[in-house]
Design an enzyme around this catalytic site. Sequence first.
Site, PDB file in Angstrom:
ATOM      1  N   GLN A  41      -6.725  -4.633   3.772  1.00  0.00           N
ATOM      2  CA  GLN A  41      -7.812  -3.226   3.167  1.00  0.00           C
ATOM      3  C   GLN A  41      -8.686  -4.296   2.561  1.00  0.00           C
ATOM      4  O   GLN A  41      -8.337  -5.542   1.772  1.00  0.00           O
ATOM      5  CB  GLN A  41      -6.288  -3.491   2.183  1.00  0.00           C
ATOM      6  CG  GLN A  41      -6.918  -2.120   0.951  1.00  0.00           C
ATOM      7  CD  GLN A  41      -6.493  -0.670   1.632  1.00  0.00           C
ATOM      8  OE1 GLN A  41      -5.994  -0.405   2.517  1.00  0.00           O
ATOM      9  NE2 GLN A  41      -6.812   0.616   0.707  1.00  0.00           N
TER      10      GLN A  41
ATOM     11  N   ASN B 286       0.785  -1.327  -0.082  1.00  0.00           N
ATOM     12  CA  ASN B 286      -0.009   0.099  -0.391  1.00  0.00           C
ATOM     13  C   ASN B 286       0.795   1.870   0.053  1.00  0.00           C
ATOM     14  O   ASN B 286       2.132   1.181  -0.649  1.00  0.00           O
ATOM     15  CB  ASN B 286      -0.614   0.137   1.290  1.00  0.00           C
ATOM     16  CG  ASN B 286      -2.083   1.247   0.326  1.00  0.00           C
ATOM     17  OD1 ASN B 286      -1.962   1.871   0.462  1.00  0.00           O
ATOM     18  ND2 ASN B 286      -3.433   0.075   0.126  1.00  0.00           N
TER      19      ASN B 286
ATOM     20  N   HIS C 110      -1.617 -10.231  -3.044  1.00  0.00           N
ATOM     21  CA  HIS C 110      -2.526  -9.468  -3.508  1.00  0.00           C
ATOM     22  C   HIS C 110      -3.993 -10.450  -4.186  1.00  0.00           C
ATOM     23  O   HIS C 110      -4.133  -9.735  -5.411  1.00  0.00           O
ATOM     24  CB  HIS C 110      -1.710  -8.115  -4.360  1.00  0.00           C
ATOM     25  CG  HIS C 110      -2.636  -7.143  -5.178  1.00  0.00           C
ATOM     26  ND1 HIS C 110      -4.520  -6.952  -4.975  1.00  0.00           N
ATOM     27  CD2 HIS C 110      -2.281  -5.909  -4.453  1.00  0.00           C
ATOM     28  CE1 HIS C 110      -4.161  -5.999  -5.459  1.00  0.00           C
ATOM     29  NE2 HIS C 110      -3.342  -4.652  -5.024  1.00  0.00           N
ATOM     30  N   SER C 111      -3.938 -11.067  -4.520  1.00  0.00           N
ATOM     31  CA  SER C 111      -5.275 -11.966  -4.721  1.00  0.00           C
ATOM     32  C   SER C 111      -6.447 -11.382  -4.649  1.00  0.00           C
ATOM     33  O   SER C 111      -6.822 -10.600  -3.575  1.00  0.00           O
ATOM     34  CB  SER C 111      -5.647 -13.186  -4.047  1.00  0.00           C
ATOM     35  OG  SER C 111      -3.996 -14.013  -4.632  1.00  0.00           O
ATOM     36  N   TYR C 112      -7.420 -11.221  -6.136  1.00  0.00           N
ATOM     37  CA  TYR C 112      -8.564 -10.990  -6.113  1.00  0.00           C
ATOM     38  C   TYR C 112      -8.747 -11.736  -6.584  1.00  0.00           C
ATOM     39  O   TYR C 112      -8.710 -12.999  -7.695  1.00  0.00           O
ATOM     40  CB  TYR C 112      -8.898  -9.988  -7.394  1.00  0.00           C
ATOM     41  CG  TYR C 112      -7.883  -9.057  -8.160  1.00  0.00           C
ATOM     42  CD1 TYR C 112      -6.448  -9.023  -7.520  1.00  0.00           C
ATOM     43  CD2 TYR C 112      -8.754  -7.979  -8.136  1.00  0.00           C
ATOM     44  CE1 TYR C 112      -5.540  -7.630  -8.493  1.00  0.00           C
ATOM     45  CE2 TYR C 112      -8.365  -5.908  -8.364  1.00  0.00           C
ATOM     46  CZ  TYR C 112      -6.496  -6.313  -8.187  1.00  0.00           C
ATOM     47  OH  TYR C 112      -6.030  -5.690  -8.629  1.00  0.00           O
TER      48      TYR C 112
ATOM     49  N   GLU D 257      -6.476  -7.614   1.241  1.00  0.00           N
ATOM     50  CA  GLU D 257      -4.999  -7.876   1.545  1.00  0.00           C
ATOM     51  C   GLU D 257      -5.135  -7.138   3.311  1.00  0.00           C
ATOM     52  O   GLU D 257      -5.176  -6.223   3.870  1.00  0.00           O
ATOM     53  CB  GLU D 257      -4.466  -6.594   1.400  1.00  0.00           C
ATOM     54  CG  GLU D 257      -4.774  -6.379  -0.567  1.00  0.00           C
ATOM     55  CD  GLU D 257      -4.536  -4.945  -1.018  1.00  0.00           C
ATOM     56  OE1 GLU D 257      -3.415  -4.675  -1.055  1.00  0.00           O
ATOM     57  OE2 GLU D 257      -6.200  -4.890  -2.075  1.00  0.00           O
TER      58      GLU D 257
ATOM     59  N   ASP E  90     -11.843   0.865  -1.065  1.00  0.00           N
ATOM     60  CA  ASP E  90     -10.430   0.229  -1.235  1.00  0.00           C
ATOM     61  C   ASP E  90      -9.819   1.317   0.402  1.00  0.00           C
ATOM     62  O   ASP E  90      -9.044   2.348   0.245  1.00  0.00           O
ATOM     63  CB  ASP E  90      -9.654   1.794  -2.494  1.00  0.00           C
ATOM     64  CG  ASP E  90      -8.516   1.275  -2.912  1.00  0.00           C
ATOM     65  OD1 ASP E  90      -8.096   0.722  -1.561  1.00  0.00           O
ATOM     66  OD2 ASP E  90      -8.128   2.002  -3.874  1.00  0.00           O
TER      67      ASP E  90
ATOM     68  N   HIS F 297       2.629   0.013  -2.995  1.00  0.00           N
ATOM     69  CA  HIS F 297       3.223  -1.253  -3.355  1.00  0.00           C
ATOM     70  C   HIS F 297       5.092  -1.285  -3.427  1.00  0.00           C
ATOM     71  O   HIS F 297       5.285  -2.306  -4.188  1.00  0.00           O
ATOM     72  CB  HIS F 297       3.022  -1.933  -4.100  1.00  0.00           C
ATOM     73  CG  HIS F 297       1.244  -1.710  -3.782  1.00  0.00           C
ATOM     74  ND1 HIS F 297       0.933  -2.313  -2.640  1.00  0.00           N
ATOM     75  CD2 HIS F 297      -0.206  -2.301  -4.423  1.00  0.00           C
ATOM     76  CE1 HIS F 297      -1.197  -2.699  -2.230  1.00  0.00           C
ATOM     77  NE2 HIS F 297      -1.136  -2.404  -3.930  1.00  0.00           N
TER      78      HIS F 297
HETATM   79  C1  BGC Z   1      -4.651  -1.002  -3.159  1.00  0.00           C
HETATM   80  C2  BGC Z   1      -4.978   0.501  -4.393  1.00  0.00           C
HETATM   81  C3  BGC Z   1      -4.451   0.216  -5.657  1.00  0.00           C
HETATM   82  C4  BGC Z   1      -4.380  -1.481  -6.043  1.00  0.00           C
HETATM   83  C5  BGC Z   1      -3.482  -1.686  -6.924  1.00  0.00           C
HETATM   84  C6  BGC Z   1      -4.213  -1.661  -3.877  1.00  0.00           C
HETATM   85  O1  BGC Z   1      -4.013  -2.559  -2.903  1.00  0.00           O
HETATM   86  O2  BGC Z   1      -5.453  -0.279  -2.068  1.00  0.00           O
HETATM   87  O3  BGC Z   1      -5.054   1.746  -4.363  1.00  0.00           O
HETATM   88  O4  BGC Z   1      -5.200   0.693  -6.561  1.00  0.00           O
HETATM   89  O5  BGC Z   1      -3.450  -1.983  -5.042  1.00  0.00           O
HETATM   90  O6  BGC Z   1      -4.313  -3.205  -7.375  1.00  0.00           O
END
Ligand code: BGC
Length: 352
Positions: free
Chosen positions: A289, A81, A181-183, A317, A253, A107
């Site tokens: 997050q 972040n 950062h898995s979706y 996250e 977010d 990041h």
């Molecule tokens: C953040 C988002 C950012 C994204 C990037 C997230 O961890 O909170 O603001 O755009 O990551 O893919």
Amino acid sequence: MSIVREVFGYSSRNEAIYSYTIVNGNGTTMKLIELGAALQSLKVADREGRFEDVVLGYDNSKQYESGNGFYLGVVVGRSANRIKDGRFMIKGKSYQLEKNDGPNNLHSGSDGYSSRRWEGQIVDDERGQAVCFSIISPDGDQGMPGRLDLSVTYILTEDDSVILEYEGVAGEDTIVNPTNHSYFNLAGHSSGTIYGQKVWIDADEFTPSDEGLIPTGEYRSVSGTPLDFRAAKTIGQDINSDYEQLVRAGGYDHNYVLKNNGNVELVASLEDEKSGRYMEVYTDMPGMQLYTGNFLSGKVRGKDDCYYSKGGGVCFESQYFPDSVNNMAFESPVVSAGVPFEYVTIYKFSVR
Ligand code: BGC
């Protein structure tokens, strides 16, 4: 039960990038790759026993290496972040990181661990089948103080838990705030948006942020706001509310203040009522997050030639709070030189 290691592709430096495919007794299949130590695919059953890949990802290593700013499935580090103005002080010394998100650092900048090759190794673990990915980050890397030896071990258990264990040690006092950062999309990675899926978060407070998505230092009660997930509700229910925090971020977010007191505890869940797939999130980190893929643009070409659009997946996250290195109101993400650290996050799958 098996683990298969094979070449996934080649990096721009022509190094072989290995993948590790783990299958457990239920047929749950997890594929990991060395680039970004990424969770590349995860196939879990629905109520009827039908398997679907529930994480967003790419088919080729080039896309993982370029990152595209979407961070699909990767481990982010040294610091997840945002850091305000990319600047911070440790022990009276000031450090400047890359400003890759307006005036801020996101990041850890364009040379994040998320787009590097980690060294993978199959390891023994009594909890399940495991692969450990390690990275060595030298002193001064990304502008950060001190060398960092970091590993993340993924373990797939027989009860369909994916355990992520982050471990390491730093050479100097430095920030260590990795996350995955898995979706997730429990209806399947290419099934469309997650707005119909239900989220529950065990948090009474979140940390509101400014226009640049940097937390102001305030702890705000979720009560009476669209950020209240203490009773499970669909992501879409309140996402289009005119609440300033949501408008600003184009959706969720936001960092939630967890109540786990540093213990690995259940903090959140995601449910797809149609398929019955259900995921629980456990962590010992102080924050999480919730990010609803607001920046996925529809131009993101993912696995199986599909395109990921806004809301195509949701991230949970686990982390120290954004900009916690600069904010005295937040628990510090700084580890001490020579003191080993360990953080755990678990994604556990079942059906309802
Ligand atoms: C953040 C988002 C950012 C994204 C990037 C997230 O961890 O909170 O603001 O755009 O990551 O893919």
